[in-house]
Design a protein around this motif. Structure first.
Motif, PDB file in Angstrom:
ATOM      1  N   ASP A   1      31.625  33.469  26.049  1.00  0.00           N
ATOM      2  CA  ASP A   1      31.967  32.136  25.410  1.00  0.00           C
ATOM      3  C   ASP A   1      32.461  31.120  26.201  1.00  0.00           C
ATOM      4  O   ASP A   1      32.174  29.985  25.919  1.00  0.00           O
ATOM      5  N   TYR A   2      32.456  31.562  27.712  1.00  0.00           N
ATOM      6  CA  TYR A   2      32.461  30.294  28.676  1.00  0.00           C
ATOM      7  C   TYR A   2      31.707  30.674  30.037  1.00  0.00           C
ATOM      8  O   TYR A   2      32.250  31.281  30.742  1.00  0.00           O
ATOM      9  N   PRO A   3      30.514  30.744  29.730  1.00  0.00           N
ATOM     10  CA  PRO A   3      29.493  31.257  30.741  1.00  0.00           C
ATOM     11  C   PRO A   3      29.694  30.562  32.141  1.00  0.00           C
ATOM     12  O   PRO A   3      29.270  31.144  33.338  1.00  0.00           O
ATOM     13  N   HIS A   4      30.387  29.425  32.212  1.00  0.00           N
ATOM     14  CA  HIS A   4      30.436  28.768  33.618  1.00  0.00           C
ATOM     15  C   HIS A   4      31.535  29.548  34.480  1.00  0.00           C
ATOM     16  O   HIS A   4      31.383  29.338  35.532  1.00  0.00           O
ATOM     17  N   LEU A   5      32.091  30.507  33.812  1.00  0.00           N
ATOM     18  CA  LEU A   5      33.010  31.390  34.686  1.00  0.00           C
ATOM     19  C   LEU A   5      32.336  32.312  35.478  1.00  0.00           C
ATOM     20  O   LEU A   5      32.466  32.481  36.608  1.00  0.00           O
ATOM     21  N   LEU A   6      31.001  32.421  35.140  1.00  0.00           N
ATOM     22  CA  LEU A   6      30.114  33.301  35.767  1.00  0.00           C
ATOM     23  C   LEU A   6      29.550  32.665  37.223  1.00  0.00           C
ATOM     24  O   LEU A   6      29.053  33.407  38.299  1.00  0.00           O
ATOM     25  N   GLU A   7      29.845  31.540  37.274  1.00  0.00           N
ATOM     26  CA  GLU A   7      29.252  30.629  38.588  1.00  0.00           C
ATOM     27  C   GLU A   7      30.523  30.436  39.458  1.00  0.00           C
ATOM     28  O   GLU A   7      30.168  29.902  40.484  1.00  0.00           O
ATOM     29  N   ARG A   8      31.482  31.059  39.177  1.00  0.00           N
ATOM     30  CA  ARG A   8      32.709  30.617  39.899  1.00  0.00           C
ATOM     31  C   ARG A   8      33.103  31.743  40.803  1.00  0.00           C
ATOM     32  O   ARG A   8      33.034  32.934  40.197  1.00  0.00           O
ATOM     33  N   SER A   9      33.331  31.614  42.040  1.00  0.00           N
ATOM     34  CA  SER A   9      33.549  32.741  42.936  1.00  0.00           C
ATOM     35  C   SER A   9      34.876  33.548  42.823  1.00  0.00           C
ATOM     36  O   SER A   9      34.789  34.703  42.834  1.00  0.00           O
ATOM     37  N   GLU A  10      35.898  32.887  42.256  1.00  0.00           N
ATOM     38  CA  GLU A  10      36.950  33.704  41.807  1.00  0.00           C
ATOM     39  C   GLU A  10      36.885  34.393  40.760  1.00  0.00           C
ATOM     40  O   GLU A  10      37.894  35.413  40.498  1.00  0.00           O
ATOM     41  N   THR A  11      35.794  34.499  39.923  1.00  0.00           N
ATOM     42  CA  THR A  11      35.771  35.311  38.459  1.00  0.00           C
ATOM     43  C   THR A  11      35.540  36.840  39.300  1.00  0.00           C
ATOM     44  O   THR A  11      36.011  37.839  38.459  1.00  0.00           O
ATOM     45  N   ASN A  12      34.884  36.953  40.238  1.00  0.00           N
ATOM     46  CA  ASN A  12      34.782  38.364  40.779  1.00  0.00           C
ATOM     47  C   ASN A  12      36.008  39.129  41.153  1.00  0.00           C
ATOM     48  O   ASN A  12      36.144  40.288  40.912  1.00  0.00           O
ATOM     49  N   SER A  13      37.145  38.454  41.298  1.00  0.00           N
ATOM     50  CA  SER A  13      38.280  39.104  41.576  1.00  0.00           C
ATOM     51  C   SER A  13      39.381  38.992  40.183  1.00  0.00           C
ATOM     52  O   SER A  13      40.141  39.797  40.087  1.00  0.00           O
ATOM     53  N   LEU A  14      38.994  38.359  39.228  1.00  0.00           N
ATOM     54  CA  LEU A  14      39.621  38.402  37.929  1.00  0.00           C
ATOM     55  C   LEU A  14      39.008  38.993  36.918  1.00  0.00           C
ATOM     56  O   LEU A  14      39.642  39.755  36.126  1.00  0.00           O
ATOM     57  N   PHE A  15      37.705  39.586  36.902  1.00  0.00           N
ATOM     58  CA  PHE A  15      37.270  40.256  36.006  1.00  0.00           C
ATOM     59  C   PHE A  15      36.531  41.703  36.730  1.00  0.00           C
ATOM     60  O   PHE A  15      35.797  41.703  37.592  1.00  0.00           O
ATOM     61  N   SER A  16      36.239  42.514  35.968  1.00  0.00           N
ATOM     62  CA  SER A  16      35.590  43.913  36.321  1.00  0.00           C
ATOM     63  C   SER A  16      34.010  43.736  36.457  1.00  0.00           C
ATOM     64  O   SER A  16      33.654  42.811  35.827  1.00  0.00           O
ATOM     65  N   SER A  17      33.610  44.160  37.487  1.00  0.00           N
ATOM     66  CA  SER A  17      32.054  43.847  37.797  1.00  0.00           C
ATOM     67  C   SER A  17      31.131  44.417  36.552  1.00  0.00           C
ATOM     68  O   SER A  17      30.161  43.779  36.308  1.00  0.00           O
TER      69      SER A  17
END
Length: 325
Positions: free
Chosen positions: A77-93
């Motif tokens: 629903d908010y795909p811009h999160l996929l372009e942020r580096s911090e997403t890798n630490s907030l979401f499972s791979s």
């Protein structure tokens, strides 16, 4: 001439039925009033909280949603999160990988917009491949329609004495009755486990239903509920299911210990559908108030205990207000 005023009496019955469905009619409205009274006037009732047993949504009662699914939904629903580096630490791979894979199925990699009338083509391709793999029979994506399933139904009845099973003779009677009125019945929807009974159809009954649909040329629709993240997903899922099972068993046992109450075992859902035999005086009081006996009982239960339930007759009334297409 002045325009006619819109009144409750002039409203389409379908609108009224929808209003009852969304608000659970008088019982839910009264529950909200009592909730406000408890908050503004402590001690005004013999209980200090409202227990909403009329909602078939455990998350409204505090159950936490499954983490993996919510992570994937949030990223889609908010795909811009996929372009942020911090997403890798907030979401499972694997949630990130799944969201990317799903978004690749959508034009312009975004959700929320209009799609093909049958549903997004990429999603239908995935569903078709899944059905083919599961069932061993080729499934064509062009034969799949993704819909909200809001077409109003022709109701059919369940037999409590047979574990809420379906009698083919009754099913045939309902079908013939609808067809005699010019209704073009196109399919049969089977909700299994059942709502609100919580029953699971035995295999023999399911085979009867399949054969019935074959003979009557009806499409059979089944609404059935039986990855780094896999371990946590399984733990969350198993925890939820075991909690459901314990609660349902405890509820059935408690109900069957009550005088005048019987309840079938909940086999595959979180709700139960007890049968309550009311005294003649209670039925008479309900009639004096021009109220269905089970609605009368539900209101008294609410006023005395703060427990909100759904009267059985409501399900029938809602179905009868929605003639089939």
């Amino acid at each position: 001439m002045a325009p006619c005023a819109l009144t409750v009496d002039s409203l389409n019955p379908k609108v009224l039925a929808l209003a009852d469905h969304l608000g659970n009619a008088a019982i839910a409205r009264r529950a909200q009033c009592i909730q406000n009274e408890i908050e503004t006037k402590p001690g005004s009732h013999p209980f200090d909280e409202i227990i909403y047993c009329n909602l078939s949504n455990p998350q409204s009662m505090g159950q936490q949603p499954n983490t993996f699914f919510r992570e994937v939904l949030a990223l889609c629903d908010y795909p811009h999160l996929l372009e942020r580096s911090e997403t890798n630490s907030l979401f499972s791979s694997d949630a990130i990988a799944k969201a990317r894979k799903i978004l690749d199925l959508f034009p312009w990699r975004t959700t929320g917009g209009y799609s093909h009338c049958q549903g997004t083509e990429g999603l239908r391709d995935v569903i078709a491949a899944g059905i083919t793999s599961r069932d061993g029979f080729h499934c064509n994506a062009e034969d799949i329609f993704l819909t909200d399933g809001s077409a109003p139904p022709v109701p059919y009845y369940l037999d409590e004495s047979r574990g809420w099973g379906v009698r083919m003779s009754d099913l045939k009677q309902q079908l013939d009755g609808a067809r005699s009125k010019g209704v073009n019945v196109r399919g049969l929807l089977v909700i299994n486990p059942g709502n609100p009974t919580g029953h699971v159809l035995v295999e023999a009954n399911q085979r009867e239903i399949v054969e019935f649909c074959r003979k009557e040329s009806l499409v059979l629709l089944a609404d059935e509920v039986e990855d780094e993240s896999y371990t946590s997903y399984q733990a969350e899922r198993n925890g939820i299911l075991s909690t459901f099972s314990r609660c349902a068993e405890a509820m059935v046992c408690a109900l069957n210990r009550l005088e005048g109450v019987t309840c079938c075992k909940a086999e595959g859902a979180m709700f139960v559908f007890p049968s309550v035999r009311l005294p003649k005086k209670a039925i008479a009081s309900a009639e004096e108030q021009n109220t269905e006996p089970d609605v009368f009982y539900a209101l008294r239960l609410l006023e005395n205990t703060g427990i909100v339930v759904v009267p059985g007759t409501w399900y029938m009334a809602f179905q009868m207000h929605n003639p089939a297409k």
